[in-house]
Design an enzyme around this catalytic site. Structure first.
Site, mmCIF file in Angstrom:
data_model
loop_
_atom_site.group_PDB
_atom_site.id
_atom_site.type_symbol
_atom_site.label_atom_id
_atom_site.label_comp_id
_atom_site.label_asym_id
_atom_site.label_seq_id
_atom_site.Cartn_x
_atom_site.Cartn_y
_atom_site.Cartn_z
ATOM 1 C CE1 TYR A 288 22.523 -21.131 31.549
ATOM 2 C CE2 TYR A 288 21.957 -20.950 29.029
ATOM 3 C CZ TYR A 288 22.175 -21.663 30.398
ATOM 4 O OH TYR A 288 21.477 -22.744 30.293
ATOM 5 C CE1 TYR A 338 23.626 -25.615 28.947
ATOM 6 C CE2 TYR A 338 23.366 -27.876 28.432
ATOM 7 C CZ TYR A 338 22.780 -26.673 28.682
ATOM 8 O OH TYR A 338 21.633 -26.539 28.428
#
Lengths: 387, 143
Positions: A288, A338
């Site tokens: 992440y 994203y």
């Protein structure tokens, strides 16, 4: 290894084209991503009996709406409020419900107009934030409302303690931008980054400049999870869930009194135990990456690089294609797009299917990959996948 | 310290869980919560102890002479909230109380240039009068 290991699989992945201005609604984008995932799996909408979704502050569309316009009639829909690591949490929920015999095949999506609609990184209404965030009245009056500031304060301390440098942060950005040049669907395809350019870019929230921050885009992603038995009937090569640890927390929600620990530290042992593998077995990673530093801190937390040496690990080129641990091979959230982590799940699935075989994007012969989620220092979740 | 006629930045909202902290701040004092069961000091305050879950929490007044050590900081070059555009770069810093190191409080660091801020530097609490009734705890380098 726990009892769910390798009994469930991701069988479909799909997305909606990334842009700064979709010109359409999260519902339209979610439907396209869902149809693409169904097509990838070789399934019909009628095969889906569960739909799950996460959103932040109402920036998405509901599972019920997606079910309606997909023409699916699922038994179960669920919408949660969450950010990074919610993908892992919902996959965990889906597995639990399939394991209990309640559902067969679950569609999970994330859809957001993250650039043209609601932006996470630029803050919200101050009084709303004071009420909405636990401990909000102790941070908002000080001008602290952006994740770049929140994580920056962790990064400063971590760099002070371990000798990590700005160049180490830059190396993460450069590697992921480089990966994006091999991915025509990456938003920053066509935009390279050198260390000199990186170091000459002024900070937004020290130690982060614009390259250290993820791209907020209009985008939708979808994945389909089912049992290993049913996966045999799908068109795609299944990617099995070897182990998953949805969420474990830091001592305080949002007011991070202890800067020396993050939730990922607590996730890692349970994760490896559930998958029955060790960090050194991991061949490809999706870490992440809402900020460059978050990657470095997680590499440490998940034992993928030794604490105190993660800077050297990255400087040696280990995150690049051909390195020891090719990471965020589609460009990640810093350079591809994203959606609070779901695009990284799509990429790790495609790598483990060897979908790019014969091209310079494929991590050769990779069989085991890790995918991590980070909602903040207080929440994290991760899974280990195998082909 | 001068009282500004128009304060544009967010003002701390008082509620059932934090009112004693902000009421004390308005008097230029620091009150922190402590747990009567596990004896931990707590910050931020809340409805129960986050370490042991006990609801037996009470407040302790630590007075106005608060010394602390800077644990980390971020220098913000962009405003993310109203009012901060006139005040850049803003230093947002966490410091641990010297007497109670478990209590780590986030404030702005005032009277310090960005190039002078260092982890481990000694700081002390000061109170910025932001309206006629309200004051905001802040850090400044120790004299």
């Amino acid at each position: 290894m726990d009892k769910i290991s390798n009994k469930y699989a991701v069988v479909g992945v799909g997305e909606y084209e990334r842009s700064r201005k979709s010109g359409t609604t999260p519902l339209q984008m979610a439907l396209v991503a869902a149809r693409n995932a169904l097509q990838d799996a070789g399934l019909e909408a009628s095969d889906i009996d569960g739909i799950m979704n996460y959103s932040t502050g109402g920036d998405s569309c509901t599972s019920h709406e997606v079910a309606t316009y997909l023409g699916a009639r699922p038994k179960y829909v669920k919408d949660i409020s969450g950010g990074g690591s919610s993908t892992e949490m919902l996959i965990g929920d889906a597995i639990g419900m399939i394991d209990a015999g309640l559902l067969n095949t679950v569609l999970i999506y994330r859809s957001m107009n993250g650039a043209s609609g609601q932006l996470v990184g630029r803050g919200y209404d101050p009084n709303m934030l004071q009420n909405a965030l636990p401990g909000g009245s102790f941070i908002i009056p000080y001008g602290s409302a952006s994740p770049s500031q929140w994580f920056g304060i962790f990064a400063t301390r971590h760099m002070h303690q371990t000798g990590l440098t700005k160049e180490h942060l830059g190396q993460v950005c450069i590697d992921f931008y480089e990966h994006a040049q091999r991915n025509p669907k990456a938003h920053l395809n066509g935009k390279t980054l050198t260390m000199e350019e990186y170091l000459n870019t002024p900070d937004i929230s020290s130690p982060f400049n614009i390259h250290d921050c993820c791209l907020e885009l209009d985008e939708a992603n979808a994945i389909i999870v089912t049992s290993a038995d049913r996966a045999k009937d799908c068109k795609s090569r299944p990617v099995y869930i070897m182990g998953i640890t949805p969420r474990e927390t830091h001592p305080h929600a949002h007011y991070w009194s202890d800067l020396d620990q993050v939730a990922a530290d607590h996730v890692a042992p349970a994760l490896y135990q559930s998958a029955g593998v060790k960090p050194e077995d991991i061949q490809v990673a999706a870490i992440y990456d809402c900020f460059s530093w978050v990657v470095l801190r997680q590499l440490e937390a998940y034992g993928l690089a030794p604490r105190g040496e993660v800077g050297d690990f990255v400087a040696a080129g280990n995150l690049k294609m051909g390195g020891k641990l090719p990471t965020n091979t589609a460009g990640g959230m810093l350079a591809e797009g994203y959606t609070h982590g779901m695009n990284n799940v799509l990429e790790i699935v495609r790598q483990l299917r060897h979908e790019y075989k014969g091209s310079d994007r494929q991590v050769e012969d990779c069989e085991i990959g890790i995918c991590t989620g980070w909602s903040g220092p207080d929440l994290a979740g991760a899974m280990i996948l195998g082909n | 310290m001068t009282i500004q006629t128009k304060y544009e930045k967010p003002i701390p909202l008082k509620n059932e869980d934090n009112r004693p902290y902000w009421d004390a701040a308005d008097r230029h004092e620091l009150e922190v919560q402590k747990c009567n069961d596990c004896k931990s000091y707590l910050h931020p305050p809340g409805p129960a102890c986050p370490k042991c879950g006990s609801a037996a929490v009470e407040w302790e007044n630590l007075g106005s002479d608060i010394k602390a050590t800077l644990s980390s900081y971020v220098i913000s070059y962009r405003p993310f909230l109203p009012g901060f555009q006139n005040d850049l770069p803003t230093i947002i810093a966490q410091a641990a109380l010297d007497d109670k190191p478990d209590v780590r409080i986030l404030c702005n660091l005032l009277e310090c240039k960005p190039e002078d801020v260092k982890i481990g530097m000694p700081v002390q609490m000061t109170w910025q009068d932001i309206t006629e009734e309200r004051a905001l705890p802040q850090w400044k380098p120790t004299d």
